[in-house]
Design an enzyme around this catalytic site. Structure first.
Site, PDB file in Angstrom:
ATOM      1  N   ASP B  97       0.838  -1.195   0.000  1.00  8.96           N
ATOM      2  CA  ASP B  97       0.000   0.000   0.000  1.00  8.96           C
ATOM      3  C   ASP B  97       0.876   1.249   0.000  1.00  8.96           C
ATOM      4  O   ASP B  97       2.106   1.153  -0.047  1.00  8.96           O
ATOM      5  CB  ASP B  97      -1.027  -0.014   1.139  1.00  8.96           C
ATOM      6  CG  ASP B  97      -0.527   0.606   2.432  1.00  8.96           C
ATOM      7  OD1 ASP B  97       0.699   0.645   2.638  1.00  8.96           O
ATOM      8  OD2 ASP B  97      -1.363   1.044   3.234  1.00  8.96           O
ATOM      9  N   ASP B 261      -6.049  -5.435   8.634  1.00 10.28           N
ATOM     10  CA  ASP B 261      -4.666  -5.333   9.100  1.00 10.28           C
ATOM     11  C   ASP B 261      -4.646  -4.424  10.306  1.00 10.28           C
ATOM     12  O   ASP B 261      -5.490  -3.535  10.444  1.00 10.28           O
ATOM     13  CB  ASP B 261      -3.759  -4.756   8.002  1.00 10.28           C
ATOM     14  CG  ASP B 261      -4.073  -3.308   7.717  1.00 10.28           C
ATOM     15  OD1 ASP B 261      -3.499  -2.431   8.397  1.00 10.28           O
ATOM     16  OD2 ASP B 261      -4.912  -3.042   6.828  1.00 10.28           O
ATOM     17  N   CYS B 369       3.252 -19.777  28.717  1.00 10.96           N
ATOM     18  CA  CYS B 369       2.952 -19.332  27.358  1.00 10.96           C
ATOM     19  C   CYS B 369       3.715 -20.173  26.338  1.00 10.96           C
ATOM     20  O   CYS B 369       4.879 -20.505  26.516  1.00 10.96           O
ATOM     21  CB  CYS B 369       3.316 -17.862  27.208  1.00 10.96           C
ATOM     22  SG  CYS B 369       3.019 -17.269  25.547  1.00 10.96           S
ATOM     23  N   CYS B 371       4.106 -19.266  23.093  1.00 12.22           N
ATOM     24  CA  CYS B 371       4.313 -18.456  21.880  1.00 12.22           C
ATOM     25  C   CYS B 371       5.650 -18.742  21.198  1.00 12.22           C
ATOM     26  O   CYS B 371       5.789 -18.596  19.994  1.00 12.22           O
ATOM     27  CB  CYS B 371       4.178 -16.967  22.196  1.00 12.22           C
ATOM     28  SG  CYS B 371       5.520 -16.258  23.172  1.00 12.22           S
ATOM     29  N   CYS B 374       8.290 -16.419  25.023  1.00 12.88           N
ATOM     30  CA  CYS B 374       8.217 -16.401  26.490  1.00 12.88           C
ATOM     31  C   CYS B 374       9.145 -17.456  27.086  1.00 12.88           C
ATOM     32  O   CYS B 374       9.808 -17.209  28.089  1.00 12.88           O
ATOM     33  CB  CYS B 374       6.788 -16.629  26.961  1.00 12.88           C
ATOM     34  SG  CYS B 374       5.749 -15.160  26.802  1.00 12.88           S
ATOM     35  N   HIS B 396       4.768 -11.534  21.209  1.00 14.46           N
ATOM     36  CA  HIS B 396       3.930 -12.377  22.070  1.00 14.46           C
ATOM     37  C   HIS B 396       2.475 -11.902  21.986  1.00 14.46           C
ATOM     38  O   HIS B 396       1.558 -12.714  21.847  1.00 14.46           O
ATOM     39  CB  HIS B 396       4.437 -12.301  23.522  1.00 14.46           C
ATOM     40  CG  HIS B 396       3.409 -12.636  24.558  1.00 14.46           C
ATOM     41  ND1 HIS B 396       3.229 -13.908  25.050  1.00 14.46           N
ATOM     42  CD2 HIS B 396       2.461 -11.872  25.166  1.00 14.46           C
ATOM     43  CE1 HIS B 396       2.229 -13.906  25.918  1.00 14.46           C
ATOM     44  NE2 HIS B 396       1.747 -12.686  26.015  1.00 14.46           N
TER      45      HIS B 396
END
Lengths: 391, 414
Positions: B97, B261, B369, B371, B374, B396
């Site tokens: 964009d 987005d 966590c 992710c 972490c 995270h």
């Protein structure tokens, strides 16, 4: 006189602890006496502190030192933690009159050996310490922080009660002119061991530059202007930027050794020399002229063409390292649109610039680079790279 | 529903050492660094949104790319530059964009249709958004009130956006561009947005991005989408520019939105005052331990001699040590909170964050966590301090955002 410090009172009971250090008394003039000695830098904070600049309640100026510069300290600290560090220049300390010198031997014309006696009070406040660091606060802090057992350091001291005198010494030692960058770059390749990070990472590009400027097979031989090659026409900084751009994002990157900041020098030099040989052959009339007569030798041309080397290198990467012939062949694609020494750059239908209207600014470098690379892309779009002509 | 993440050159340096706060001195920015889709166990987004303004900069607004990086992006294309194909679990899409907010104050957009086609084509994007001009304002009275103070300006911007959309599409077609063109609808009311979408469909767009909605309240966005839905062909897909609002994703989808987005989950980690550390059901406050050398306010006070630098450094270190010891169970929560408060007083001292810090410390999000960051960063990820920790926490947050989104979408399916 503005002084925030309590004076040592000569009638008060003797101080419990003192540091006795072998020292040399140096007489610099009838009223100027210096003391030279060595002390473990870890001990410095026990008897010397830093006089920070501030305003007191009556807006009077106090102290003179700026805060510690943590990044600078980190850089010195890392050096101190490296193998075999050395700090030859002395810390400068101003003592008050509680510090005494006991001569122990005969004095010659200006020097006399003896012992410097420094009172120590580990419970005392910083402001009551007998010494003030006039020069070397970052070095002192780095020694204090360094993960080393001890680090002896040279100290030059003078005795004064006057803030004003300390302040003028502080200005004197801190207002010297830094070394010219070009001299540092020229010295870098022939250094060993640890250097501050910013210089350490430049050592390798500086080494490549040295080869380009002094190797007999280099098209750039003697063309790069350095302190010892003043007749060179290309600014050392332009070459360094071109090299650094390629090392981080261009054709030299694959030859870099990630862990050491160095790389395969021979392969890199071969590519750079071949490319600039082809540039010389393609633009003979713009070559080796001073930048005011040829934009090719100007920062704008060197850096822009550096990107072109990267683009060509990338195009060939999956087949081979481009040869001089390959580079010549590819440079032909853009030769017609280059106006290095006369004429007008036609960046867009409504955007023309006279050949010598391009300056060494980020905007102009970008304009020229985008133009050259855009033209190159258009010319080579859909065309495969050139076949090897010679085995 | 696809989630695109707008790139702003946000990466973490895997060589960064939390204890010494040092990194490899030979690290090459971007190349040795990791993006969210590389650092996390699973990519938190379906695609990247890359804006021309971020890559190229504008007069008065520097881009985020160095010149060598920009040249490399153009040479190798967006997929290689972002190493998108090194993730094999799914194909990440790319959308280009113009970054209309960077030139929102200009009278006309600074780019020509051809320049933008060049950018999308040169970088090899999957989708390319036409050049738009943001309308800053929302007021439906402008639809009918001819004396509305902004009416002319807003209409003009909408007109510019539509004209550029037409030109952009025809240039892309003429040049046989490989990306899918996306038109942008700008408006100030449900009716005006609907008119834009209708016009874009006439031009030939089957994908439309809804622009300028970031400042709008959720009911206003929904009102616009509903109005658009009346004119929207069933094959026209909508993209919401800069909008996340997880809890409304169901309603968005019902009105033809297939993608959006947003950077907010990421940016909150270092922009938000308290909601900067995400858990699935609520947000927590990261623990502020600013770098003595990195906090401008504190630095200025030290320089002026109002705060002792030595004292500040000492407190900073004590805080770091206490936080780490709390994590290993050798220091009580009270000690940590007391030190954090003392240091906060020295740095800022405007409010007492003790209560929210206590919740963060007790929740110990980093322990369970999954992710991918972490586990390696531990309690360091909970510290509001420097870009290496803040961006890890931002990644995270993206991971958690993705889970929240999945949960909302499951609700839709059920």
């Amino acid at each position: 006189m503005t002084t925030s410090r309590r004076r040592g009172d000569l009638t008060s009971p003797p101080i419990e602890q003192e540091l006795r250090l072998p020292a040399l008394q140096v007489r610099q003039g009838p009223n100027r006496i210096l003391y030279s000695f060595a002390v473990d830098g870890k001990e410095l904070p026990r008897f010397a502190t830093v006089s920070r600049i501030r305003r007191d309640t009556d807006a009077g100026i106090q102290g003179y030192q700026r805060p510690e510069v943590l990044s600078h300290i980190t850089s010195i600290r890392k050096y101190l933690e490296s193998e075999d560090p050395m700090i030859p220049n002395a810390i400068v300390i101003a003592f008050d009159k509680r510090v005494l010198f006991e001569p122990s031997g005969p004095a010659d014309a200006y020097a006399c050996p003896g012992t410097l006696v420094i009172p120590i009070d580990d419970q005392g406040a910083d402001a009551d310490k007998p010494g003030w660091v006039v020069d070397g606060q970052q070095r002192c802090a780095a020694i204090r922080e360094a993960r080393v057992e001890s680090f002896p350091i040279c100290v030059t001291a003078f005795i004064t009660e006057s803030d004003a005198e300390q302040r003028s010494q502080f200005i004197l030692v801190n207002s010297t002119k830094p070394l010219p960058k070009g001299l540092i770059y020229e010295l870098l390749p022939s250094t060993v061991g640890a250097l501050p990070v910013a210089l350490q990472v430049r050592r390798f590009p500086a080494t490549l530059l040295e080869h380009l400027n002094y190797d007999s097979d280099s098209p750039l031989q003697s063309l790069i202007q350095t302190p010892t090659t003043p007749e060179g026409v290309i600014k050392d900084n332009s070459i360094l930027r071109m090299l650094e751009n390629s090392l981080s994002d261009g054709a030299l990157y694959p030859y870099r050794y990630a862990g050491t900041g160095e790389g395969d020098v021979d392969s890199m030099l071969a590519m750079i020399k071949d490319f600039w040989t082809a540039v010389r052959d393609t633009f003979p009339s713009a070559w080796a002229l001073p930048p005011r007569r040829s934009r090719l030798m100007h920062g704008v041309g060197i850096i822009g063409m550096g990107y072109l080397m990267d683009a060509i290198g990338d195009r060939y990467a999956h087949i081979r390292t481009p040869t001089v012939d390959d580079f010549r062949y590819e440079l032909d694609e853009i030769a017609d649109v280059c106006e290095w020494t006369s004429g007008t750059w036609r960046f867009a239908p409504d955007h023309h610039r006279k050949w010598n209207d391009l300056q060494n600014t980020p905007g102009d470098i970008r304009l020229l680079s985008n133009y050259i690379l855009g033209e190159y892309r258009v010319q080579t779009m859909g065309r495969r790279v050139r076949r090897q002509q010679r085995a | 529903m696809k989630f695109f993440f707008p790139d702003s050159q946000d990466q973490i340096d895997p060589s960064f050492d939390f204890i010494s706060e040092e990194r490899s001195i030979y690290r090459v920015r971007q190349r040795d660094d990791h993006y969210a889709h590389e650092a996390l166990r699973a990519s938190p987004f379906d695609g990247l949104l890359v804006s021309k303004a971020i890559v190229d900069g504008l007069p008065g607004a520097a881009g985020k790319y160095t010149a060598p990086q920009r040249q490399r992006l153009y040479r190798v294309g967006v997929r290689d530059f972002f190493r998108l194909d090194e993730r094999h679990d799914r194909r990440l899409e790319t959308m280009g964009d113009c970054g209309a907010f960077t030139y929102v104050r200009d009278d006309v957009p600074p780019y020509t249709a051809d320049e933008v086609v060049d950018f999308y084509e040169g970088c090899g994007f999957d989708l390319g958004i036409s050049i738009d001009h943001v309308i800053l304002g929302y007021d439906k009275t402008a639809d009918t009130d001819a004396s509305h103070p902004h009416r002319d300006g807003w209409q003009q911007r909408q007109q510019i956006t539509l004209e550029l959309a037409a030109e952009f599409r025809s240039r892309a077609r003429a040049r046989k561009a490989r990306f899918t063109p996306v038109g942008v609808a700008q408006g100030w009311s449900p009716t005006s947005y609907a008119a834009s979408v209708s016009a874009l469909q006439k031009i030939g767009y089957s994908r439309v991005a809804m622009g300028g909605m970031v400042p709008l309240k959720t009911p206003d966005i929904l009102a616009c989408l509903e109005a658009v839905n009346v004119v929207r062909k069933s094959s026209t897909q909508l993209h919401l520019l800069g909008i996340s609002r997880c809890e409304n994703v169901e309603a968005f989808a019902a009105n033809g939105v297939t993608s959006f987005d947003s950077t907010s989950a990421f940016r909150q980690s270092f922009k938000d005052d308290h909601d900067n550390y995400y858990a699935l059901d609520r947000n927590y406050s990261a623990l502020r331990v600013p770098q003595v050398d990195g906090n401008p306010k504190l630095k200025a006070r030290i320089r002026a001699g109002q705060v002792s630098q030595a004292q500040a450094i000492k407190l900073e270190r004590q805080c770091l040590q206490a936080v780490r010891r709390y994590d290993t169970g050798t220091v009580t929560i009270e000690t940590v909170l007391e030190l954090l408060r003392e240091y906060d007083q020295l740095c800022d001292g405007r409010k007492d964050r003790t209560a929210s810090y206590q919740q963060t410390l007790e929740a110990q999000l980093w322990r369970d966590c999954q992710c991918g960051l972490c586990e390696s960063a531990g309690i360091e990820i909970a510290l509001f301090r420097g870009s290496e920790r803040n961006k890890r926490r931002g990644f995270h947050n993206l991971h958690v955002f993705r889970q929240r989104l999945a949960r909302e979408l499951e609700g839709t399916a059920a």
